[in-house]
Design a protein around this motif. Structure first.
Motif, PDB file in Angstrom:
ATOM      1  N   LEU B  79       0.822  -1.208   0.000  1.00 57.96           N
ATOM      2  CA  LEU B  79       0.000   0.000   0.000  1.00 57.96           C
ATOM      3  C   LEU B  79       0.850   1.249   0.000  1.00 57.96           C
ATOM      4  CD1 LEU B  79      -2.838  -1.098   2.380  1.00 57.96           C
ATOM      5  CD2 LEU B  79      -2.879  -0.927  -0.088  1.00 57.96           C
ATOM      6  N   THR B  80       1.653   1.407  -1.029  1.00 56.98           N
ATOM      7  CA  THR B  80       2.542   2.557  -1.037  1.00 56.98           C
ATOM      8  C   THR B  80       2.419   3.371  -2.314  1.00 56.98           C
ATOM      9  OG1 THR B  80       4.214   1.088  -1.914  1.00 56.98           O
ATOM     10  CG2 THR B  80       4.290   1.554   0.449  1.00 56.98           C
ATOM     11  N   ILE B  82       0.394   4.741  -5.876  1.00 60.26           N
ATOM     12  CA  ILE B  82      -0.873   4.918  -6.578  1.00 60.26           C
ATOM     13  C   ILE B  82      -0.888   4.052  -7.831  1.00 60.26           C
ATOM     14  CG2 ILE B  82       0.005   6.923  -7.915  1.00 60.26           C
ATOM     15  CD1 ILE B  82      -3.608   6.623  -6.769  1.00 60.26           C
ATOM     16  N   LYS B 174      -3.050  12.031  -3.591  1.00 63.18           N
ATOM     17  CA  LYS B 174      -2.039  11.901  -2.541  1.00 63.18           C
ATOM     18  C   LYS B 174      -2.364  10.775  -1.567  1.00 63.18           C
ATOM     19  CE  LYS B 174       0.848  15.195  -3.594  1.00 63.18           C
ATOM     20  NZ  LYS B 174       2.241  14.906  -3.919  1.00 63.18           N
ATOM     21  N   TRP B 175      -3.638  10.532  -1.352  1.00 65.01           N
ATOM     22  CA  TRP B 175      -4.021   9.416  -0.493  1.00 65.01           C
ATOM     23  C   TRP B 175      -5.398   8.918  -0.905  1.00 65.01           C
ATOM     24  CZ3 TRP B 175      -8.106   9.527   3.170  1.00 65.01           C
ATOM     25  CH2 TRP B 175      -8.695  10.791   3.387  1.00 65.01           C
ATOM     26  N   ALA B 176      -5.763   7.754  -0.401  1.00 65.85           N
ATOM     27  CA  ALA B 176      -7.046   7.175  -0.781  1.00 65.85           C
ATOM     28  C   ALA B 176      -7.625   6.372   0.364  1.00 65.85           C
ATOM     29  CB  ALA B 176      -6.879   6.283  -2.010  1.00 65.85           C
ATOM     30  N   ASN B 177      -8.937   6.260   0.359  1.00 65.25           N
ATOM     31  CA  ASN B 177      -9.605   5.310   1.224  1.00 65.25           C
ATOM     32  C   ASN B 177      -9.984   4.130   0.345  1.00 65.25           C
ATOM     33  OD1 ASN B 177     -12.494   4.236   2.182  1.00 65.25           O
ATOM     34  ND2 ASN B 177     -11.291   4.832   3.956  1.00 65.25           N
ATOM     35  N   GLU B 178      -9.579   2.935   0.761  1.00 70.07           N
ATOM     36  CA  GLU B 178      -9.932   1.745  -0.017  1.00 70.07           C
ATOM     37  C   GLU B 178     -10.746   0.788   0.837  1.00 70.07           C
ATOM     38  OE1 GLU B 178      -6.585  -0.117  -1.992  1.00 70.07           O
ATOM     39  OE2 GLU B 178      -6.447   1.529  -3.432  1.00 70.07           O
ATOM     40  N   ASN B 179     -11.729   0.166   0.208  1.00 70.32           N
ATOM     41  CA  ASN B 179     -12.551  -0.837   0.881  1.00 70.32           C
ATOM     42  C   ASN B 179     -12.429  -2.139   0.113  1.00 70.32           C
ATOM     43  OD1 ASN B 179     -15.464  -2.270   0.886  1.00 70.32           O
ATOM     44  ND2 ASN B 179     -15.048  -1.366   2.889  1.00 70.32           N
ATOM     45  N   TYR B 180     -12.111  -3.212   0.853  1.00 70.81           N
ATOM     46  CA  TYR B 180     -11.918  -4.527   0.233  1.00 70.81           C
ATOM     47  C   TYR B 180     -13.049  -5.466   0.613  1.00 70.81           C
ATOM     48  CZ  TYR B 180      -7.276  -2.493   0.251  1.00 70.81           C
ATOM     49  OH  TYR B 180      -6.225  -1.622   0.102  1.00 70.81           O
ATOM     50  N   ARG B 207     -12.443   2.540  -4.223  1.00 68.90           N
ATOM     51  CA  ARG B 207     -11.446   3.520  -3.812  1.00 68.90           C
ATOM     52  C   ARG B 207     -11.965   4.940  -3.986  1.00 68.90           C
ATOM     53  NH1 ARG B 207      -5.688   4.397  -6.960  1.00 68.90           N
ATOM     54  NH2 ARG B 207      -4.951   2.749  -5.615  1.00 68.90           N
TER      55      ARG B 207
END
Lengths: 239, 239
Positions: B79-80, B82, B174-180, B207
Motif C-alpha cells: 500500500l505505497t 498509486i 495523494k491518499w485514498a480510502n480503499e474498501n476490500y 477507492r
C-alpha cells in the motif's frame, strides 16, 4: 404533456424509499420481476434494468434461483484495534464466540511462519465468531506451545477471547501483517460451521502478529462471511 | 524395521519438490488421484489427505470436475504506490491495459461519493488490466467532468494510464480510502472481460482518492481476479 421520469427510475426510487423508511429490511426479499411487471405495467427488461442498477450499487443482491434481496449491511473493519469483538460491539452487533477446539499440533508450514523449528509443538485454537447469531468468521490461531501451553490455552474458554488469554500470560500483540484475499471453502467442516455452501467464496485473512520487540506471537487464518465483512484502509501514496 | 515416513507425507513432499525444481509450474495440473493411488500403492484417502494438506496451505487448488492444479502465484499489492502498473512491473509481470470505454455519464450514486450534485456530468473510464496476457482487473474510474473533460480523458488511450492522464492536467492523488470485499460478478459484460464464469467471485476494491488539499479527485470500483490478487497491509494496534 407532463414531464415523466423513466419507469425504471421510478421502480428504483420506490425500492430505495422502502429501504430508507424501513419497509424493506436488510435480508428481505423484494417483489419478484413478474409482480413488478404487473404493478408498474412495464416489460421484464425495464424491471431488470432497475434491479441491475441497484445490484451494481450494492443495494440489492441477486441470488440465483431464489430471487432478489436487500443487501445485508456489511460490518466494516477499521485497522486500529486488535480486538475484533470490541469493534463489532461499537458497531452495535450482539456477538458471541463458540470455541471449536484447542489442540497441540505439529505443522511445518505454520511453524515456518512462526519462525520456529518445523517439528516444534504448536497450540491451535479454532473458534467461530457469531454476530447477531449468524456465523461471521471462522478463526484458526496458532502460537508456539512454549509461549502458551495447552493448559494455559484453556483460558480461551472462560475468557471467550484468544487475545485475552494471551494478555493474561503477558503476551500483547502490538502490530500485525495482514493479507487479504478471496478463498473458496472446500473443507466441509469449515463450510458447515460457516453455514455456506461447499466451494463458496469467503473473505480470507492471514495474519502474523508481533509484540513490541517485533517477535512473532501468533499466526492466524480467518474465513469471513463475504456478505457481512469488508475491510477499510487509508493509504498514502509515495511520490 | 527401518523408519518409514507416512505415505501421504511422501506424496506431499514429492509434489513440493516438483514445484521447487520447476517440474510443476503454476497453473499445471498435477497427477490425478487414481494415477497417484497406483504410483504409490495407497488408498484414495491417503492421496486425498496429501491433496487436502497442500490445498489448505494454498499450494494446490482443486477445481470441481477439472482436477487439481498448482496454485498461481498471487501478486501482492503493498500500500505505497498509486500506480498499480509500477508495482506489477517491479514484480516482473508483463502488463498491458485495454481501454474499454471513455464516456460522459450521469450517476447519482457515484456523484454522491464524489461530493458533487447528483445530476452533474461524470467522466467514466473503463479498462481491463492484463498481467502476462491474463485479465487481472477490470477498473471503472469516475471523475467530475469539470476536473477532466471528455476530450481531455482521451489522453488515457495514448498514455495507457488513467493516473498519467490526470497528472497531465495537474491532478495528483495523494491518499485514498480503499474498501476490500468479495463480490460475485453477475454482469455478463464484466465476466466476459475478466474471463470468469457468471456468478464467480472477485476481490472487489472501492477507492476514493484525494489530492493534497483533501479534495476528492476520483472514485473507482475494481474487480480483481481472485486467483491472482491479494492485498498486504501492516496494522498497528491502538492500546
Amino acid at each position: 404533456m407532463a414531464y415523466r421520469i423513466p419507469k425504471y427510475l421510478q421502480i428504483k426510487q420506490d425500492i430505495l424509499d422502502a429501504i430508507k423508511t424501513g419497509v424493506l429490511q436488510p435480508g428481505d426479499k423484494v417483489d419478484s420481476e413478474s409482480t413488478l411487471k404487473k404493478k408498474y405495467s412495464v416489460s421484464a427488461i425495464t424491471v431488470r434494468k432497475a434491479f441491475n442498477d441497484l445490484i451494481n450499487d450494492g443495494i440489492l443482491v441477486g441470488v440465483q434461483g431464489a430471487g432478489t434481496f436487500v443487501a445485508k449491511k456489511q460490518m466494516i473493519r477499521g485497522l486500529t484495534s486488535i480486538s475484533f469483538s470490541d469493534e463489532l460491539l461499537q458497531q452495535g452487533y450482539a456477538i458471541d464466540t463458540a470455541i471449536i477446539s484447542i489442540e497441540e499440533v505439529v505443522n511445518p508450514h505454520v511453524a515456518e511462519k512462526l519462525g520456529i523449528g518445523q517439528d516444534d509443538p504448536l497450540i491451535c485454537v479454532k473458534r467461530v465468531r457469531l454476530a447477531n447469531e449468524e456465523p461471521l468468521a471462522f478463526h484458526i490461531s496458532y502460537i508456539d506451545a512454549k509461549k502458551l501451553s495447552l493448559e494455559e490455552a484453556q483460558d480461551v474458554i472462560a475468557l471467550k477471547s484468544f487475545y485475552k488469554a494471551l494478555e493474561k500470560r503477558g503476551i500483547i500483540p502490538k502490530w500485525a501483517n495482514e493479507n487479504y484475499s478471496v478463498k473458496e471453502v472446500n473443507d466441509p467442516v469449515v463450510s458447515n460451521l460457516m453455514k455456506i455452501k461447499k466451494g463458496g467464496a469467503t473473505f480470507y485473512v492471514k495474519r502474523t502478529a508481533f509484540d513490541e520487540r517485533n517477535q512473532i506471537v501468533e499466526y492466524s487464518e480467518t474465513y469471513f462471511n463475504k456478505e457481512l465483512y469488508s475491510v477499510d484502509v487509508n493509504i498514502k501514496f509515495a511520490t
